[in-house]
Design an enzyme around this catalytic site. Structure first.
Site, PDB file in Angstrom:
ATOM      1  N   LYS A  35     -22.183 -41.821 105.385  1.00 31.77           N
ATOM      2  CA  LYS A  35     -23.149 -42.691 104.709  1.00 31.77           C
ATOM      3  C   LYS A  35     -24.129 -42.337 103.781  1.00 31.77           C
ATOM      4  CE  LYS A  35     -22.142 -46.598 107.951  1.00 31.77           C
ATOM      5  NZ  LYS A  35     -22.654 -47.207 109.194  1.00 31.77           N
ATOM      6  N   ARG A  57     -18.806 -43.681 115.493  1.00 31.23           N
ATOM      7  CA  ARG A  57     -17.754 -44.116 114.702  1.00 31.23           C
ATOM      8  C   ARG A  57     -17.408 -43.398 113.647  1.00 31.23           C
ATOM      9  NH1 ARG A  57     -17.552 -47.645 110.403  1.00 31.23           N
ATOM     10  NH2 ARG A  57     -15.660 -49.100 110.509  1.00 31.23           N
TER      11      ARG A  57
END
Ligand code: HH2
Length: 275
Positions: A205, A239
């Site tokens: 991210k 995840r």
């Protein structure tokens, strides 16, 4: 949880698994690498992403869900906020609905989840993917996320979803500044009082990109560092795109945290929260 994005535009792997055969192949590979759950998505949620109609989302993911269901005994999750998509994939045997919208827009999705006895992931997001990074601001990000998730947990239960089927997620990168993401990752214990397992998604991210000044493909070390710290902070499910590397790091972290080695990749084990 391994990520299988069947999309042309996901922020780090867009287009790589748009072909259903490639998506299934990558899913099977992730299971060999040690994933316990596959999360199949047909709509990118990156900041500014355009919404995808339900028909197109289903066109992308249904063949993948069907093929993986037939080929693998693994838990299959589908990343969707659309009731129509959720109903269709649950009919095909999906086990979990992962809703980044926490069922604010389409509460009827909850009926399908309740009827199927499926799992449900409720994630915190401020705004929508289109608007979430436009000047997000919090007084107390941990308190706000905790209050939001607590409310959504109540709504899901009011629709008949069993509390033990629900997992909560602080939504790293969804309507949060760099400092908000860091505070949340440092304060996962602040969400433990909600009494449900936590899923954390840090993989590749942009907060990692900002710290390292690195593009998505070059964020593996940052992903591992944040994932391991999330585990130590109380996360139950990670995840990730890079299953092999994160699984190996998580096995070592878990062994240190638990004081004993856990099962290596390939051998299933009970989730920690069930013990
Ligand atoms: N992050 C993304 C998508 N879905 N679901 C949950 N529960 N938690 C997350 O943190 C999360 C999520 C974004 O990552 P990715 O799927 O790689 O990108 P894109 O949305 O561009 O497909």
């Amino acid at each position: 949880m391994g990520i299988v994005n069947v999309t042309p535009d996901s922020f780090s792997d867009g287009g790589l698994h748009l072909d259903p055969g490639r998506a299934v192949e990558r899913g099977m590979e992730m299971l060999e690498e040690g994933a316990d759950i596959l999360d199949i998505g047909g709509e990118s949620t990156r900041p500014g992403a355009d919404p995808v109609p339900a028909e197109e989302e289903l066109r992308r993911i249904l063949p993948v869900v069907k093929a993986l269901r037939a080929a693998a005994p693994a838990l299959l999750s589908v990343d969707t906020s659309k009731a129509e998509v959720a109903a269709a994939v649950l009919d095909e045997g999906a086990d979990i609905i992962n809703d980044i919208d926490a069922v604010r827009l389409e509460p009827r999705l909850l009926r399908s989840v309740a009827e199927a006895g499926a799992g449900l992931i409720l994630m915190h997001m401020k705004g929508t993917p289109r608007t979430m990074q436009v000047q997000p601001h919090y007084q107390d990000v941990v308190a706000e996320v905790r209050e939001f998730l607590g409310q959504r947990l109540d709504v899901a239960q009011a629709y008949g979803v069993a509390p033990e089927s629900i997992v909560l997620d602080p939504g790293i990168g969804f309507g949060k500044r760099l400092e908000d993401n860091l505070v949340l990752l440092r304060s996962l214990d602040g969400l433990a009082g909600l009494g449900r397992p936590l899923l954390v998604g840090v993989s590749r991210k942009s907060f990692i990109g900002k710290i390292l000044n690195a593009q998505p493909q070059d964020r593996l070390e940052g992903t591992i560092a944040a994932s391991v710290l999330a585990l130590a902070g109380g996360a139950h499910i990670l995840r990730v795109h890079d299953v092999r590397a994160v699984k190996r790091a998580a096995l070592v972290a878990d062994a240190i945290l638990a004081g004993e080695p856990s099962a290596p990749p390939g051998e299933r084990r009970e989730p920690r929260y069930a013990q």
